[in-house]
Design a protein around this motif. Structure first.
Motif, PDB file in Angstrom:
ATOM      1  N   SER A 149      10.234   4.494   7.034  1.00 16.14           N
ATOM      2  CA  SER A 149       9.898   3.105   7.703  1.00 16.14           C
ATOM      3  C   SER A 149      11.254   2.372   7.604  1.00 16.14           C
ATOM      4  O   SER A 149      12.113   2.771   6.785  1.00 16.14           O
ATOM      5  CB  SER A 149       8.965   2.417   6.580  1.00 16.14           C
ATOM      6  N   ILE A 150      11.062   1.048   7.923  1.00 15.94           N
ATOM      7  CA  ILE A 150      12.332   0.264   8.188  1.00 15.94           C
ATOM      8  C   ILE A 150      12.393  -0.856   6.930  1.00 15.94           C
ATOM      9  O   ILE A 150      11.380  -1.519   6.894  1.00 15.94           O
ATOM     10  CB  ILE A 150      12.332  -0.699   9.440  1.00 15.94           C
ATOM     11  N   PHE A 190      13.286  -3.694   4.578  1.00 15.95           N
ATOM     12  CA  PHE A 190      13.912  -5.191   4.865  1.00 15.95           C
ATOM     13  C   PHE A 190      15.086  -5.549   3.893  1.00 15.95           C
ATOM     14  O   PHE A 190      15.350  -6.792   3.768  1.00 15.95           O
ATOM     15  CB  PHE A 190      13.042  -6.264   5.233  1.00 15.95           C
ATOM     16  N   TYR A 210      15.873 -13.970   5.210  1.00 19.32           N
ATOM     17  CA  TYR A 210      14.457 -13.781   5.845  1.00 19.32           C
ATOM     18  C   TYR A 210      13.990 -14.984   6.044  1.00 19.32           C
ATOM     19  O   TYR A 210      13.499 -15.369   7.055  1.00 19.32           O
ATOM     20  CB  TYR A 210      13.682 -12.619   4.890  1.00 19.32           C
ATOM     21  N   GLU A 231      -1.667  -6.937   0.014  1.00 20.66           N
ATOM     22  CA  GLU A 231      -0.738  -7.037   1.357  1.00 20.66           C
ATOM     23  C   GLU A 231       0.265  -6.078   1.052  1.00 20.66           C
ATOM     24  O   GLU A 231       0.962  -5.993   0.064  1.00 20.66           O
ATOM     25  CB  GLU A 231       0.038  -8.546   1.173  1.00 20.66           C
ATOM     26  N   GLY A 290       3.526  -4.434   2.634  1.00 19.05           N
ATOM     27  CA  GLY A 290       4.751  -5.195   3.267  1.00 19.05           C
ATOM     28  C   GLY A 290       4.826  -6.664   2.998  1.00 19.05           C
ATOM     29  O   GLY A 290       4.956  -7.371   3.956  1.00 19.05           O
ATOM     30  N   ARG A 326       5.967 -14.957   2.298  1.00 16.40           N
ATOM     31  CA  ARG A 326       5.848 -16.045   3.509  1.00 16.40           C
ATOM     32  C   ARG A 326       4.311 -16.357   3.542  1.00 16.40           C
ATOM     33  O   ARG A 326       3.825 -17.530   3.904  1.00 16.40           O
ATOM     34  CB  ARG A 326       6.522 -15.388   4.791  1.00 16.40           C
ATOM     35  N   ASP A 354       5.679  -3.339  -1.479  1.00 10.87           N
ATOM     36  CA  ASP A 354       6.732  -3.391  -0.285  1.00 10.87           C
ATOM     37  C   ASP A 354       7.846  -2.118  -0.637  1.00 10.87           C
ATOM     38  O   ASP A 354       7.920  -1.925  -1.908  1.00 10.87           O
ATOM     39  CB  ASP A 354       7.561  -4.615  -0.314  1.00 10.87           C
ATOM     40  N   ASP A 358       5.246   2.437  -1.065  1.00 11.41           N
ATOM     41  CA  ASP A 358       5.222   2.736   0.407  1.00 11.41           C
ATOM     42  C   ASP A 358       3.507   2.598   1.124  1.00 11.41           C
ATOM     43  O   ASP A 358       2.660   3.221   0.098  1.00 11.41           O
ATOM     44  CB  ASP A 358       5.634   3.990   0.634  1.00 11.41           C
ATOM     45  N   ALA A 359       3.251   2.044   2.189  1.00 16.05           N
ATOM     46  CA  ALA A 359       2.056   1.675   2.381  1.00 16.05           C
ATOM     47  C   ALA A 359       1.275   3.158   2.950  1.00 16.05           C
ATOM     48  O   ALA A 359       0.037   3.353   2.817  1.00 16.05           O
ATOM     49  CB  ALA A 359       2.112   0.711   3.748  1.00 16.05           C
ATOM     50  N   ALA A 413       0.942  -7.867   7.676  1.00 19.98           N
ATOM     51  CA  ALA A 413       1.245  -8.904   8.705  1.00 19.98           C
ATOM     52  C   ALA A 413       2.822  -8.586   9.071  1.00 19.98           C
ATOM     53  O   ALA A 413       3.710  -8.265   8.132  1.00 19.98           O
ATOM     54  CB  ALA A 413       1.530 -10.341   7.710  1.00 19.98           C
ATOM     55  N   HIS A 414       2.808  -8.256  10.233  1.00 19.83           N
ATOM     56  CA  HIS A 414       4.075  -7.940  10.869  1.00 19.83           C
ATOM     57  C   HIS A 414       4.730  -6.671  10.011  1.00 19.83           C
ATOM     58  O   HIS A 414       5.981  -6.703   9.754  1.00 19.83           O
ATOM     59  CB  HIS A 414       5.010  -9.012  10.665  1.00 19.83           C
TER      60      HIS A 414
HETATM   61  C1  LIG Z   1       8.794  -8.334   8.818  1.00 20.49           C
HETATM   62  S1  LIG Z   1       8.557  -8.185   7.005  1.00 20.49           S
HETATM   63  C2  LIG Z   1       7.001  -9.346   7.067  1.00 20.49           C
HETATM   64  C3  LIG Z   1       6.775  -9.541   5.403  1.00 20.49           C
HETATM   65  C4  LIG Z   1       5.664 -10.341   5.261  1.00 20.49           C
HETATM   66  N1  LIG Z   1       4.447  -9.446   5.442  1.00 20.49           N
HETATM   67  C5  LIG Z   1       5.367 -11.813   6.228  1.00 20.49           C
HETATM   68  O1  LIG Z   1       4.664 -11.758   6.959  1.00 20.49           O
HETATM   69  O2  LIG Z   1       6.606 -12.451   5.799  1.00 20.49           O
HETATM   70  C6  LIG Z   1       7.975  -6.622   6.983  1.00 20.49           C
HETATM   71  C7  LIG Z   1       7.905  -5.907   5.471  1.00 20.49           C
HETATM   72  O3  LIG Z   1       7.475  -4.976   5.223  1.00 20.49           O
HETATM   73  C8  LIG Z   1       8.245  -3.991   4.409  1.00 20.49           C
HETATM   74  N2  LIG Z   1       7.945  -2.395   4.939  1.00 20.49           N
HETATM   75  C9  LIG Z   1       8.464  -1.709   5.866  1.00 20.49           C
HETATM   76  N3  LIG Z   1       7.632  -0.551   5.839  1.00 20.49           N
HETATM   77  C10 LIG Z   1       6.888  -0.618   4.818  1.00 20.49           C
HETATM   78  C11 LIG Z   1       6.112   0.681   4.147  1.00 20.49           C
HETATM   79  N4  LIG Z   1       6.279   1.632   4.608  1.00 20.49           N
HETATM   80  N5  LIG Z   1       5.337   0.097   3.036  1.00 20.49           N
HETATM   81  C12 LIG Z   1       5.618  -1.039   2.671  1.00 20.49           C
HETATM   82  N6  LIG Z   1       6.279  -2.096   2.883  1.00 20.49           N
HETATM   83  C13 LIG Z   1       7.095  -1.787   4.168  1.00 20.49           C
HETATM   84  C14 LIG Z   1       9.695  -4.441   4.829  1.00 20.49           C
HETATM   85  O4  LIG Z   1      10.504  -3.859   3.695  1.00 20.49           O
HETATM   86  C15 LIG Z   1       9.540  -5.794   4.815  1.00 20.49           C
HETATM   87  O5  LIG Z   1       9.492  -6.528   3.497  1.00 20.49           O
END
Ligand SMILES: C[S@@+](CC[C@H](N)C(=O)[O-])C[C@H]1O[C@@H](n2cnc3c(N)ncnc32)[C@H](O)[C@@H]1O
Length: 257
Positions: free
Chosen positions: A4-5, A7, A14, A44, A46, A51, A67, A91-92, A108-109
């Motif tokens: 996964s990507i 952040f 951010y 939640e 990620g 936010r 996260d 990890d989700a 969310a996102h």
């Molecule tokens: C665009 S940010 C959104 C953060 C928050 N949900 C918001 O709306 O502000 C995406 C977040 O998901 C995390 N993320 C990406 N892949 C993930 C995974 N497989 N498991 C948990 N978190 C993950 C990233 O590190 C990042 O902090």
């Protein structure tokens, strides 16, 4: 290891680049609060810098956050100053919780960042109790033609790197959740209007602030921005003229069987 990507790289900037305007938050937080079963814990995935999690906690929602980005969680903890949610690096796609631990979950996102997003929704539906709810958004999409054109041109000039690794459209998640027996509820769309110039948009793309740009090195981003500026000057006119922007945030509530 996760594919996964993360952040981590975005943690320092951010909040100043992704904050929702007040009028959007005033609609978003009550809308989400109405969907989440009161009194029960809400996961939640990620959670990022909180936010959404921190304003929901102020409304009494019992958030637990995970996260993969330690730096994002560090910001969350610093911002919350001792009153933040329980949070873990996880990890989700492999959630460290027992079945039925939560009454609800929020994505969310985040699902567009996870190649194994189907496994992530398996995990979410495992840790949320039967009859609970997942509230999710793919992310804000751009709705004005000039923004589409400039973005498309920039990424074409940069060689069209594959994007996103996870879901592209919320309808993919609708299908995935229906296949798991969930009822799909469309929530009201939240629009955000503003003004920006072509140069503003290209500066953000060239600076690599969005995850869609992270597969591109700095030289490629600069080359693509220069070529797009030349094209836009010819085709769209004044690069500094403020133009209307519109971002739409689409949300769903998925009620589990
Ligand atoms: C665009 S940010 C959104 C953060 C928050 N949900 C918001 O709306 O502000 C995406 C977040 O998901 C995390 N993320 C990406 N892949 C993930 C995974 N497989 N498991 C948990 N978190 C993950 C990233 O590190 C990042 O902090």
């Amino acid at each position: 290891m996760t594919d996964s990507i993360s952040f981590d790289r975005a943690a320092p900037y951010y909040d100043c680049t992704r904050a929702f305007p007040d009028d959007v938050m005033e609609r978003l937080i009550p809308m989400l609060t109405r969907e989440l079963p009161p009194g029960e814990r809400c996961l939640e995935i990620g959670v990022g810098t909180g936010r959404i999690a921190l304003p929901l906690m102020r409304e009494g929602i019992r958030i637990v956050g995970v996260d993969i980005a330690a730096e994002m969680l560090r910001r969350l903890i610093d911002k919350a100053g001792g009153s933040g949610p329980p949070a873990a690096i996880a990890d989700a796609t492999r959630l460290p919780f027992a079945d039925g631990t939560f009454g609800s979950a929020i994505a969310a996102h985040v699902l567009h960042l996870i190649p194994g997003w189907r496994t992530a929704i398996d995990e979410v539906t495992r840790v949320v109790r039967p009859g609970g709810v997942l509230v999710a958004s793919r992310g804000a999409s751009t709705r004005t033609e000039w923004q589409h054109q400039v973005r498309r041109r920039f990424f074409a000039e940069a060689g069209d790197p594959p994007w996103p690794p996870g879901i592209n459209r919320i309808e993919e998640l609708d299908d995935g959740m229906r296949a798991r027996g969930a009822a799909v509820h469309e929530l009201p769309e939240l629009d955000r209007e503003d003004l920006a110039s072509i140069n503003d948009l290209l500066a953000a793309l060239e600076g690599g602030i969005w995850s869609a740009c992270w597969a591109l090195d700095e030289a490629t981003r600069q080359r693509a921005a220069t070529a797009t500026r030349e094209w836009a000057g010819r085709e769209l006119g004044d690069l500094d003229q403020p133009r209307p922007t519109l971002y739409s945030s689409v949300w769903r509530a998925y009620w589990l069987p």
